[in-house]
Structure formats: C-alpha cells, structure tokens
Design a protein around this motif. Sequence first.
Motif, short mmCIF file in Angstrom:
data_model
loop_
_atom_site.label_atom_id
_atom_site.label_comp_id
_atom_site.label_asym_id
_atom_site.label_seq_id
_atom_site.Cartn_x
_atom_site.Cartn_y
_atom_site.Cartn_z
N GLN A 40 -12.06 7.63 13.31
CA GLN A 40 -11.20 7.93 11.90
C GLN A 40 -11.43 6.83 11.34
OE1 GLN A 40 -9.45 10.94 10.80
NE2 GLN A 40 -10.88 11.73 12.53
N ALA A 86 -14.77 6.39 9.66
CA ALA A 86 -14.93 7.47 8.45
C ALA A 86 -14.30 6.82 7.30
CB ALA A 86 -14.69 8.88 9.07
N ALA A 87 -13.03 6.32 7.31
CA ALA A 87 -12.27 5.87 6.25
C ALA A 87 -12.84 4.63 5.51
CB ALA A 87 -10.93 5.84 6.58
N ARG A 88 -13.36 3.68 6.54
CA ARG A 88 -14.00 2.55 6.17
C ARG A 88 -15.25 2.98 5.22
NH1 ARG A 88 -11.70 -2.10 7.44
NH2 ARG A 88 -12.40 -2.87 5.32
N LEU A 102 -15.89 5.36 3.68
CA LEU A 102 -15.69 5.87 1.99
C LEU A 102 -15.18 5.00 1.36
CD1 LEU A 102 -13.82 9.33 3.12
CD2 LEU A 102 -15.89 9.19 1.90
N GLY A 103 -15.07 3.85 1.72
CA GLY A 103 -14.80 2.68 0.85
C GLY A 103 -13.21 2.29 0.80
N PHE A 104 -12.33 2.79 1.71
CA PHE A 104 -10.96 2.43 1.77
C PHE A 104 -10.74 1.25 2.23
CE2 PHE A 104 -10.51 7.23 2.05
CZ PHE A 104 -9.63 7.31 1.17
N THR A 105 -9.90 0.32 1.80
CA THR A 105 -9.59 -0.92 2.56
C THR A 105 -8.69 -0.82 3.66
OG1 THR A 105 -7.33 -1.07 1.32
CG2 THR A 105 -9.38 -1.89 0.19
N GLN A 106 -8.78 -1.78 4.47
CA GLN A 106 -7.66 -1.83 5.71
C GLN A 106 -6.44 -1.09 5.41
OE1 GLN A 106 -8.59 -3.07 8.68
NE2 GLN A 106 -9.48 -5.03 8.68
N GLN A 123 -5.44 0.83 3.20
CA GLN A 123 -5.37 1.97 2.72
C GLN A 123 -5.95 3.10 3.88
OE1 GLN A 123 -8.68 1.82 -0.48
NE2 GLN A 123 -6.98 2.40 -2.29
N PHE A 178 -3.30 5.85 4.67
CA PHE A 178 -3.62 7.38 4.52
C PHE A 178 -4.38 7.86 5.57
CE2 PHE A 178 -4.40 5.60 -0.05
CZ PHE A 178 -3.11 6.08 -0.39
N VAL A 179 -4.70 7.40 6.78
CA VAL A 179 -5.55 7.85 7.69
C VAL A 179 -5.13 7.65 8.98
CG1 VAL A 179 -7.70 8.05 8.81
CG2 VAL A 179 -7.72 7.87 6.19
N PRO A 181 -0.33 8.38 9.57
CA PRO A 181 0.07 9.90 9.63
C PRO A 181 -0.26 10.40 10.89
CG PRO A 181 -1.12 9.38 7.47
CD PRO A 181 -1.18 7.99 8.17
N GLN A 182 -1.43 10.03 11.24
CA GLN A 182 -1.82 10.78 12.61
C GLN A 182 -0.97 10.36 13.64
OE1 GLN A 182 -6.19 11.36 13.15
NE2 GLN A 182 -6.41 10.64 11.33
N ARG A 205 2.40 11.54 13.94
CA ARG A 205 2.36 12.89 14.54
C ARG A 205 2.46 12.98 15.85
NH1 ARG A 205 0.67 16.34 9.67
NH2 ARG A 205 0.85 14.51 8.56
#
Lengths: 282, 249
Positions: free
Chosen positions: A177, A180-182, A184-188, A190, A194-195, A198-199, A202
Amino acid sequence: MSYQPSPLRLQREEARRLASRRSTWLALLSTVVVGVILILVVTGSPGFARVRETFFSAHYAWKALPQVLSGLWLNLRVMLIAEIFVLIFGLLIALARTTKSPVLLPVRLLAAAYTDIFRGLPLLLVLLLVGLGIPGLQISWLPNSAVLLGTVSLVLTYSAYVAEVIRAGIEAVNPAQRMAARALGFTQTQTQRFVILPQALRKVTPPLLNDLVSLQKDSGLISVLGAIDAIRAAGIQTAQSFNFTPYLVAGALFVALTIPLTRFTDWLTRRQDRARQQQGQW
Amino acid sequence: MAGKILEIKNLRKSFGQDLVLADLSLTLPEHSVKVLIGASGSGKSTLLRCVNLLEAIDDGEIFLDGEDISAYGIDPDVVRSSIGSVFQSFNLFPHLSVLENITLAPRHVHGKSKMAATNEAMELLARFGLAEKADQYPDLLSGGQQQRVAILRAVINRPKVLLLDEVTSALDPILIAEVLSLISELKTAGMTMMIATHEMGFARQVADELLFLHNGRICEVGDPAILLESPKTPELQDFLAALRGAGRL
C-alpha cells in the motif's frame, strides 16, 4: 418450471430443525442448573445474612446514591477529557515511533523509552508520583489539584498503551500500500495521512476501544489522591456507617458506564470478522 | 520525429552478490510501447522499479523526457508523479471507493479541485465501462475490474510513461482479456508504455518492439512477430520452447 424441493432436502431441513431445538433446550437446562447451584451455595453459606446486610443493604444504597452519583459526575468528566488527550498523544507517539527520518532519531528514542516506562509502571505508582510528587516540589505555577494531576497520570499511562496499539495497526498495513502510494507521487507524510493511518485505525478500533474501557474504570483510582469521585464518595459513606453497600453502588455505576462501550466494541469486532470472512481472508 | 521519453544508459543494479541488471541501455520514444519478456528473475520488474525510483540504482543514468532522474538531489516524489506504475497485485486502497482511489492523487499530488478531479475520473470510468462501479469499494470488484481501476488511477495523472509490471499475472484468462483490451485502447490513444508480461499473444499484439531479458541483459530485441517466430539467440529459443512446453505459447 417451478422448483419442487426434493424429499432429501426436506429430510435434511427437518434434521437440522430438530438439532437446533435440542441445543436450545440443552442451553436452557444447563443455565438453570448452574444458576440454582450458585444461588443455593451463596444463600446457604453460614455468613450470608451478615454479608447481605453489609454489602446489599437497600437502605444504605439509597442513602449513598446521591453522593456517589455526584462523585461519578467527576469520573465522567475525567474519563472524557483523559480519553481525548490519550487518543491525541497515543497517535503522536505512534507516529513518532514509526518515522524513518534520521533527524527524528531522538524523538523516536524518546517515544520508545516513554512507552517502555509507562507500560511497565503500575498506574497506582504513577498516580502517587505525579499526584504527590509534583505538589511536593512547591513550584508555585504548577497545578496541585488532585483531579488535574490524577487526569495527567491517567493520560501518561494510557497514552503509552494506545500508542502501541496504533503502532501495531500502522505496521499491519500491507507494505504494498505504501509502495502504491509512493508510486503515485505522494510524499511520506501524505502517504501516512491518506493511505496508511486510515487503514491502521480501522484495523485497531476494537483493541483501542478496549483500552478506553479500561481507562474509564481506572478513572476511579484518582480517589487515592483525595479527589471526591464516586469511589471516594462511597468510602466516605462507608466510613460513617461501616456498611459497604456504597462501594457496591459505585461499582454497579462504573459497570453501567462501561457496558455501552464494551458492547459497541464486541459488535464492531464481530462486524469486522464477518467482513473478513466474506472476503475469505482468514 | 517524436522525442525520447525515456532513455536508460548502462543501468546497473545488484542485490548483494546478485547482479540483476548488467549495464542495460534502452530508449523509449514518445507514443511507443516496449514489451519486456523473459523468465522470472531476468530483471524485468527490477528495471521498472528502477525507472520509477522505487529502487536505488548502482550505476548508469536514467533520463525522463530529457531530465536526468538518476541525478543526486532529484526529488523522487516529483519524478514519480509524472510516471504511472501498475503492479501485479493491484494495490487499490481498500478504505476508499473506486472514485476516491482514482481522484486521490489528482487532488493531493497534482492540486486539482475535488470537482475537477471527480469529473475527469467519471469521464475516464465511463469511457472504460466502469462508471457504475464508481462508488463501490475495491473488495467488491473482480480482479479484472480492480486492475483496470488501478490502471486508470495511474492514467488520470497523464503520466509521461506508464509502467505495467505483470499486471495480468494474478488473473484468470477472461479477466486478463478485459485488462489487455484496456491497455490496447491506451496504446491507440498514444500512451507511452513499458510493459513486463508473460502473455506472449498480448506482447505480439501491442508491442512496437519486444525486448527479451536474460540475466539482466537485453539478449534480443526486435519486431515482436519476427522475434517470436524466428529467435536468433539460443537463450530466447530455450525460453520460447519452455513456454511452448507449458502450453503458454
């Protein structure tokens, strides 16, 4: 073509119905037997009459109720405020422990030391050290209210537990996960926000709520610092009458307070189990 | 003449003692599709992971649209935001709906408004027959649908190049067909792609050029039909024979 259940199916359903009726009867029977035995043993004991008078006196219960209730109002406020701070600090400490940045190494070490210490220290000891030690320093601008210092002790201890629960959740999120986020260009940061978080939250909601239930009942321990909470109020009544019923009243009220949260936790756990079962993830 | 989107020069990468990519060079022109084939462990995945900077390279250079992305001091987050990557295990975010999965990067990496991102995502989903899945969670989708969503999640950011790493390996034949037809449509639309796959039929259909990797080197390159019909090197001959024996060719 309408469907006609085969005799085989009807036979199977009949057998299942019989089996289920049999288990209902068995459950009922065994409950009655155990209940009767318990009642006989307790009521038949030689000291039962005295125990009933000292612990289950309706008269003293009624008399103590207003004081205990007003003490409970204090517990309730302490619980709620402590819970809010515990969740905030627990989250911050968990995040501090899971960062990888080299600049934050001291923060990571401190967080690790903190959780190690406060998970090991008995809450009673923390209460005494904070509640008696801080006023003992006689620093004029530091607070010395028993309620405030009691709440601080609860927050100190429970933040360590909650931090570990949240950290376990963060580490339980599949590393793919993060990848996949990295990708997409997300920073550490972010990715975390966002990823991962939240998981993670839960996943750990049931154990988290479990810790909050525990915190609620432990809010009664601030009475050792002299705060007039439900337990202290019950103690005062008991000291006047030598009847222990007020403690039982306080106990019943604490249980009543935690039951909604424990039921909710159970319900949530069951729901998550079912969801996982449906996805075949066992 | 279209420009070079990707240029790899003498890329070298090893894991410990294992040399995985041995001084590998290639160029990927704009709007072209190169397909990497080769046995497991031949370096296909590692090559793709080096390009989107998920692996640190040992030596060599990688240029993306003329910029040296292997240079010291390059911000990998910025580079990755202009490369699309899709993996074998779809890796959709399970706590977000299909629509939220697709719009997360446009909103937070590319600074689009929620409205703009949503409109664009819905348009894309509709174009590829997934519009009615927009509000569902990934768990409820078939593998093929999940993988198509994962591809759209990368495509919506208008990447300069799309890297697909064995995106059909976890799927059954019917679902594979769904995913492959989506990729063919992307090719028609002019997407520049580098694809690692074990699907030879698909490789032949979509590749402008086929690259056969063996022990971290490009062993044989060429037109897919020619390469698959009349392989020159013994390595490729062996590889194709093994595939034929397994009923995969």
